[in-house]
Design a protein around this motif. Structure first.
Motif, short mmCIF file in Angstrom:
data_model
loop_
_atom_site.label_atom_id
_atom_site.label_comp_id
_atom_site.label_asym_id
_atom_site.label_seq_id
_atom_site.Cartn_x
_atom_site.Cartn_y
_atom_site.Cartn_z
N ALA A 61 0.83 -1.21 0.00
CA ALA A 61 0.00 0.00 0.00
C ALA A 61 0.86 1.26 0.00
N TYR A 62 1.97 1.27 0.79
CA TYR A 62 2.85 2.42 0.82
C TYR A 62 3.49 2.66 -0.53
N ALA A 63 3.88 1.56 -1.18
CA ALA A 63 4.51 1.70 -2.50
C ALA A 63 3.53 2.28 -3.52
N ALA A 64 2.26 1.84 -3.43
CA ALA A 64 1.27 2.34 -4.38
C ALA A 64 1.01 3.83 -4.17
N LEU A 65 0.91 4.28 -2.90
CA LEU A 65 0.65 5.70 -2.63
C LEU A 65 1.83 6.56 -3.06
#
Length: 346
Positions: free
Chosen positions: A84-88
């Protein structure tokens, strides 16, 4: 019938007994992990507590299996957070690097600047009204307003005479406001000037509502005959009580009283002055509501004016009562009136 005729099956044969009469005892393969009961090989469940045999379906899980499940779950959560952090982060970088959008307004090309007109050369004649390069537009014509030499005459209303033989109309009733018809306020009506009130010979009478014991009175007509030497007087016993008696005068018609003068040889007495609007019936005593209290005069001096203007709310009265209370000398309780003078407006 075939079933009924079927022979009964033979009972199973009993196990053979050992020859020497000794019973053989077999050792258990393993014991239950919970209650310790002996279990044979191939037995899936303990017959005492119902615990599954080791390695069988339904065996109780140990701590190793529990730690394995918790570790896998934690690993999955960590992977989900990282993803999720990578996507944001990727979306934020993509937005920051995107070029700014242009305006949707159409682009209008600027109009070319007009070339400067060349200065006229010597010998060139510029015709009035001509246009084109090197010419100057003519100045606008100046308009002069027309001012009338004389102001128009005011319109007047000329009365139209009725034709001969027509009935004459009666004039409109006058409202008494001539000044208002001319556009100005009418002056207020001038109040009537106070006048000396003429009294009849029998206009005065003694007023003794409580019938004071030992009181003596002189002729009431002497107080209004215009002769100061002839007096109306009252004498009461020297008991320290108020005189509580007086004289009533009938003015003949209602007046708005302005002033009162008393000619007296006994200066220093106190008198209460009352008025009544009607003379049809004399009020029985001084506290009767028909009496209107006008004023009180203390230490009355011979012929000094006593103001009555605006007293009793300026009501018009026909009866006047002079009610004496205190004599000038307590040891000689006597009051004498030689003449009464009243002024007022009808």
């Amino acid at each position: 019938m075939a079933l009924l005729l079927k022979d009964r099956e033979a009972p199973p044969e009993a196990a053979p007994q050992p020859p020497d009469g000794v019973v053989a005892v077999s050792a258990p393969d393993y014991a239950c992990e919970v209650c310790g009961t002996a279990m044979a090989r191939g037995q899936d469940w303990c017959l005492e507590c119902g615990t599954a045999a080791p390695g069988r379906l339904g065996a109780r899980p140990g701590w190793r299996a529990a730690f394995t499940i918790v570790g896998l779950t934690t690993l999955l959560l960590a992977c989900a957070v990282v993803a999720a952090y990578a996507a944001l982060t990727s979306d934020a970088e993509r937005t920051a690097s995107a070029p700014a959008g242009g305006s949707a307004d159409p682009i209008t090309a600027a109009a070319p600047a007009a070339p400067a007109a060349p200065a006229p050369t010597a010998g060139t004649v510029v015709q009035p009204g001509a246009t084109g390069p090197g010419t100057t537009p003519p100045a606008p014509a100046r308009v002069t307003p027309i001012i009338p030499s004389k102001a128009p005459a005011p319109v007047t209303n000329t009365p139209v005479a009725p034709p001969a033989g027509a009935p004459a109309k009666s004039p409109a009733p006058s409202t008494g406001t001539t000044g208002a018809q001319n556009g100005t306020a009418a002056p207020p009506a001038t109040p009537a000037a106070p006048e000396l009130i003429a009294l009849k010979k029998d206009a005065a009478q003694t007023y003794d509502p409580i019938k004071r014991a030992g009181a003596e009175f002189g002729p009431a007509a002497n107080a209004i005959d215009g002769k100061p030497d002839t007096v109306w007087d009252v004498v009461v016993p020297a008991d320290g009580q108020p005189i509580a008696a007086g004289i009533v005068i009938d003015l003949g018609r209602p007046y708005a009283l302005q002033s009162l003068r008393l000619a007296t040889p006994t200066d220093g007495f106190t008198v209460e002055i009352y008025g009544a609007k009607s003379a049809k019936q004399l009020p029985e005593d001084v506290i009767d509501k028909r009496w209107i209290h006008l004023t009180d005069a203390k230490s009355v001096v011979n012929n000094d004016p006593i103001s009555l203007k605006g007293k009793g709310d300026g009501a018009k009265v026909q009866l006047v009562l002079l009610h004496f209370t205190s004599p000038p000398v307590p040891t000689d309780p006597r009051v004498a009136i030689g003449d009464v003078t009243l002024r007022g407006a009808p």
